[in-house]
Design a protein around this motif. Sequence first.
Motif, PDB file in Angstrom:
ATOM      1  N   ARG A 101      -8.135   9.680 -10.183  1.00  0.00           N
ATOM      2  CA  ARG A 101      -8.820  10.142 -10.188  1.00  0.00           C
ATOM      3  C   ARG A 101      -9.222  11.488 -11.115  1.00  0.00           C
ATOM      4  O   ARG A 101      -9.811  11.280 -12.546  1.00  0.00           O
ATOM      5  N   ASP A 138       0.382   6.633   4.158  1.00  0.00           N
ATOM      6  CA  ASP A 138      -0.674   7.477   4.458  1.00  0.00           C
ATOM      7  C   ASP A 138      -0.151   9.338   4.344  1.00  0.00           C
ATOM      8  O   ASP A 138      -1.383   9.692   2.709  1.00  0.00           O
ATOM      9  N   GLN A 139       1.187   8.984   3.499  1.00  0.00           N
ATOM     10  CA  GLN A 139       1.206  11.449   3.574  1.00  0.00           C
ATOM     11  C   GLN A 139       0.966  11.399   1.862  1.00  0.00           C
ATOM     12  O   GLN A 139       1.704  12.357   1.242  1.00  0.00           O
ATOM     13  N   PHE A 152      -4.600   9.107  -5.116  1.00  0.00           N
ATOM     14  CA  PHE A 152      -5.953   9.041  -5.853  1.00  0.00           C
ATOM     15  C   PHE A 152      -6.232   9.574  -6.392  1.00  0.00           C
ATOM     16  O   PHE A 152      -7.179   9.407  -6.848  1.00  0.00           O
ATOM     17  N   ASP A 153      -5.989  10.847  -6.319  1.00  0.00           N
ATOM     18  CA  ASP A 153      -5.958  12.445  -6.517  1.00  0.00           C
ATOM     19  C   ASP A 153      -5.285  12.235  -8.613  1.00  0.00           C
ATOM     20  O   ASP A 153      -6.084  11.924  -9.453  1.00  0.00           O
ATOM     21  N   ARG A 154      -4.110  11.053  -8.223  1.00  0.00           N
ATOM     22  CA  ARG A 154      -4.268  11.396 -10.009  1.00  0.00           C
ATOM     23  C   ARG A 154      -4.522  10.096 -10.553  1.00  0.00           C
ATOM     24  O   ARG A 154      -5.010   9.803 -11.758  1.00  0.00           O
ATOM     25  N   ASP A 168       0.599  -1.171   0.090  1.00  0.00           N
ATOM     26  CA  ASP A 168      -0.411  -0.121   0.183  1.00  0.00           C
ATOM     27  C   ASP A 168       0.629   0.904   0.210  1.00  0.00           C
ATOM     28  O   ASP A 168       1.900   1.147   0.477  1.00  0.00           O
ATOM     29  N   TRP A 169       0.208   2.146  -0.004  1.00  0.00           N
ATOM     30  CA  TRP A 169       1.285   3.508  -0.830  1.00  0.00           C
ATOM     31  C   TRP A 169       1.081   3.962   1.235  1.00  0.00           C
ATOM     32  O   TRP A 169      -0.198   3.992   1.786  1.00  0.00           O
ATOM     33  N   ARG A 189      -0.623   9.085  -0.032  1.00  0.00           N
ATOM     34  CA  ARG A 189      -2.126   7.409  -0.629  1.00  0.00           C
ATOM     35  C   ARG A 189      -2.862   8.896  -1.531  1.00  0.00           C
ATOM     36  O   ARG A 189      -3.607   8.883  -2.353  1.00  0.00           O
ATOM     37  N   GLY A 190      -3.127  10.463  -0.260  1.00  0.00           N
ATOM     38  CA  GLY A 190      -4.533  11.551  -0.948  1.00  0.00           C
ATOM     39  C   GLY A 190      -3.871  11.596  -2.225  1.00  0.00           C
ATOM     40  O   GLY A 190      -4.579  11.366  -3.690  1.00  0.00           O
ATOM     41  N   ARG A 191      -2.698  11.945  -2.649  1.00  0.00           N
ATOM     42  CA  ARG A 191      -2.238  12.389  -4.177  1.00  0.00           C
ATOM     43  C   ARG A 191      -2.137  11.120  -4.471  1.00  0.00           C
ATOM     44  O   ARG A 191      -2.519  11.715  -6.662  1.00  0.00           O
TER      45      ARG A 191
END
Length: 352
Positions: free
Chosen positions: A250, A239-240, A246-248, A236-237, A242-244
């Motif tokens: 998306r 936490d710091q 997922f944004d990419r 897994d990615w 993971r959001g980026r």
Amino acid sequence: MNNRGWLALLALGVLALLALDSFYIVNQTEKAVLKQFSRIEKADISPGIYPKWPLFEEVVKVDGRALVYDVPTQSFLTAEKKLLNVDAFVVWRINNVQRYIVSVGGGSANPQVMERRARELLDPRVNEALRNEFASRTVFQVVAGESDVEKVEGDTAIIRDPATGETTEVPTDQLDESILREAGQEDSDEDVADAGEPSGNDQREALMDQVRQEVNKSTMEDLGIEVVDIRVKQVDWPDQVRGRVFDRMRAERQRDAAAHRSQGREEAEKIRAGADRQRTEILADAYRKSQAIRGEGDAQAAATYAQAYNQDKEFFRFYRSLQAYKESFKDPEDVLILEPDSDFFRYLKGAK
């Protein structure tokens, strides 16, 4: 009870304890060694019942079955310098019980203490091997188990991201040799795959085998432990990031959706244009056929009129005049302004 009775009872108790300590049992699931004054006298004892000297000899037993334990989650860098959280587990067993007790036991005869100590000694070795193998592979190779090396140019490998299509240049000395061989033999691998044989491109299996072999080089010699298998449960990615990520992802999905919609609109326009062309062609063909039929009907009507006229010209003129009268005086409000001696009133005058 007098003193002799107590002494006799104590002697019987001591004899019973010595009798119980004069033999030992090794089960099928156990491995054992016989120690005398902290020195191993007999190692790798087979299952069964054996005698021993009470008080002077001691039996140390350990679990001889395959054991499983979870490795604490660690963060590793891939060949693309991307950080991943890796959760793995290890299947291990005791290969050399004498070396295991000497190296891991540390003077303890408690199997639980030795097992806990063995896990503490295995953790850094497993993490180091995983770190080295992850550093020679890309994220796609670790997760999907396939090679994403597009081509090799000199000392640089071109890696294409299957999700985004972006390419990254990675030095070949940072990649595993098996990956580079597969990139150079892509055509032959495809031929083998077409023939129904396995292509051998499962990078995850190769990664786990190499990690196991690397760990066994030190554990079997130093600890008497054989690592049977190492498996990655989850990648897994952090936490710091993971959001980026997922944004990419998306944004990539939205871009793909927009491309599909644009392609759909283009196909729809082509279908509409084709339908309009077919409609125009059908209407033009129908109009052509209707005009031909109308022309044939007009020709037949003209021929019929001509034939009737030739049979009795005067009657035909009279009949046509009656038709003209009928159409002219159909509406009471119609008004005709004609000369009295016009040919229109020819048959009306004759009726007088």
